[in-house]
Scaffold this motif. Structure first.
Motif, short mmCIF file in Angstrom:
data_model
loop_
_atom_site.label_atom_id
_atom_site.label_comp_id
_atom_site.label_asym_id
_atom_site.label_seq_id
_atom_site.Cartn_x
_atom_site.Cartn_y
_atom_site.Cartn_z
N MET A 1 15.62 27.39 -49.62
CA MET A 1 16.73 26.64 -50.18
C MET A 1 17.93 27.58 -50.31
SD MET A 1 17.06 24.69 -53.89
CE MET A 1 15.37 24.24 -53.87
N SER A 2 19.09 27.07 -50.00
CA SER A 2 20.31 27.85 -50.05
C SER A 2 20.62 28.32 -51.48
CB SER A 2 21.48 27.01 -49.54
OG SER A 2 22.70 27.55 -49.92
N LEU A 3 20.88 29.60 -51.63
CA LEU A 3 21.20 30.15 -52.94
C LEU A 3 22.48 29.52 -53.49
CD1 LEU A 3 20.82 32.18 -55.24
CD2 LEU A 3 22.04 33.85 -53.83
N LEU A 4 23.51 29.40 -52.67
CA LEU A 4 24.78 28.84 -53.14
C LEU A 4 24.60 27.38 -53.56
CD1 LEU A 4 27.75 29.19 -53.68
CD2 LEU A 4 28.20 28.64 -51.28
N ARG A 5 23.88 26.62 -52.77
CA ARG A 5 23.63 25.20 -53.09
C ARG A 5 22.90 25.09 -54.43
NH1 ARG A 5 20.93 23.24 -48.21
NH2 ARG A 5 19.00 23.78 -49.24
N ARG A 6 21.93 25.95 -54.65
CA ARG A 6 21.15 25.94 -55.89
C ARG A 6 22.02 26.33 -57.08
NH1 ARG A 6 16.97 29.17 -54.31
NH2 ARG A 6 17.83 30.95 -55.37
N VAL A 7 22.86 27.34 -56.91
CA VAL A 7 23.72 27.80 -58.00
C VAL A 7 24.76 26.73 -58.35
CG1 VAL A 7 25.51 29.49 -58.60
CG2 VAL A 7 23.37 30.25 -57.59
N ILE A 8 25.41 26.15 -57.36
CA ILE A 8 26.40 25.10 -57.63
C ILE A 8 25.75 23.93 -58.34
CG2 ILE A 8 27.84 23.33 -56.51
CD1 ILE A 8 28.73 25.52 -54.54
N GLY A 9 24.58 23.53 -57.88
CA GLY A 9 23.87 22.43 -58.54
C GLY A 9 23.54 22.75 -59.98
N GLY A 10 23.12 23.97 -60.22
CA GLY A 10 22.79 24.38 -61.58
C GLY A 10 24.00 24.36 -62.50
N VAL A 11 25.14 24.77 -61.97
CA VAL A 11 26.37 24.75 -62.77
C VAL A 11 26.76 23.31 -63.08
CG1 VAL A 11 28.85 25.27 -62.76
CG2 VAL A 11 27.22 26.97 -61.90
N LEU A 12 26.67 22.43 -62.09
CA LEU A 12 27.02 21.03 -62.33
C LEU A 12 26.13 20.42 -63.40
CD1 LEU A 12 27.66 19.79 -58.69
CD2 LEU A 12 29.36 20.06 -60.51
N ARG A 13 24.84 20.69 -63.31
CA ARG A 13 23.91 20.16 -64.32
C ARG A 13 24.23 20.71 -65.70
NH1 ARG A 13 17.70 19.45 -63.23
NH2 ARG A 13 18.66 17.69 -62.23
N ARG A 14 24.47 22.01 -65.78
CA ARG A 14 24.79 22.64 -67.06
C ARG A 14 26.05 22.04 -67.68
NH1 ARG A 14 24.63 27.86 -65.47
NH2 ARG A 14 26.86 28.05 -65.16
N LEU A 15 27.08 21.82 -66.85
CA LEU A 15 28.32 21.23 -67.35
C LEU A 15 28.10 19.80 -67.83
CD1 LEU A 15 30.77 22.56 -64.62
CD2 LEU A 15 30.69 23.28 -67.01
N ARG A 16 27.33 19.04 -67.07
CA ARG A 16 27.06 17.65 -67.45
C ARG A 16 26.28 17.59 -68.76
NH1 ARG A 16 22.71 14.66 -67.01
NH2 ARG A 16 21.65 15.96 -65.48
#
Length: 94
Positions: A1-16
């Motif tokens: 799994m792409s590291l950048l994709r995983r990090v961006i997704g994690g940030v979006l979830r955290r913000l939500r």
């Protein structure tokens, strides 16, 4: 799994979650499906910049804010690569 994709997704979830909002609320505001947003948050889908911008608008943040948080997270998790000596960098460009 792409590291950048995983990090961006994690940030979006955290913000939500920080805003106390559901997947459904944000997905509807962004104009994407709930399953798609869930996949983006889990790092399984690579969203286009347009979709990321729509999700950011739905969260009331700028795309640059998302990218800044992602950069900070990446700095914490990416392996440290020693800097190449300047002579190597100069000869690589020649």
């Amino acid at each position: 799994m792409s590291l950048l994709r995983r990090v961006i997704g994690g940030v979006l979830r955290r913000l939500r979650l920080r805003q106390g909002r559901t997947l459904r609320e944000v997905a509807e505001a962004a104009g994407v499906s709930v399953p798609y947003l869930s996949e983006v948050e889990r790092g399984r889908k690579e969203a286009s910049s347009e979709v990321l911008a729509a999700i950011c608008r739905a969260l009331g943040i700028h795309l640059s804010d998302l990218l800044e948080e992602a950069r900070d997270d990446l700095r914490r998790v990416e392996p440290r690569i020693p800097a190449a000596p300047r002579a190597e960098l100069a000869s690589a460009g020649a």
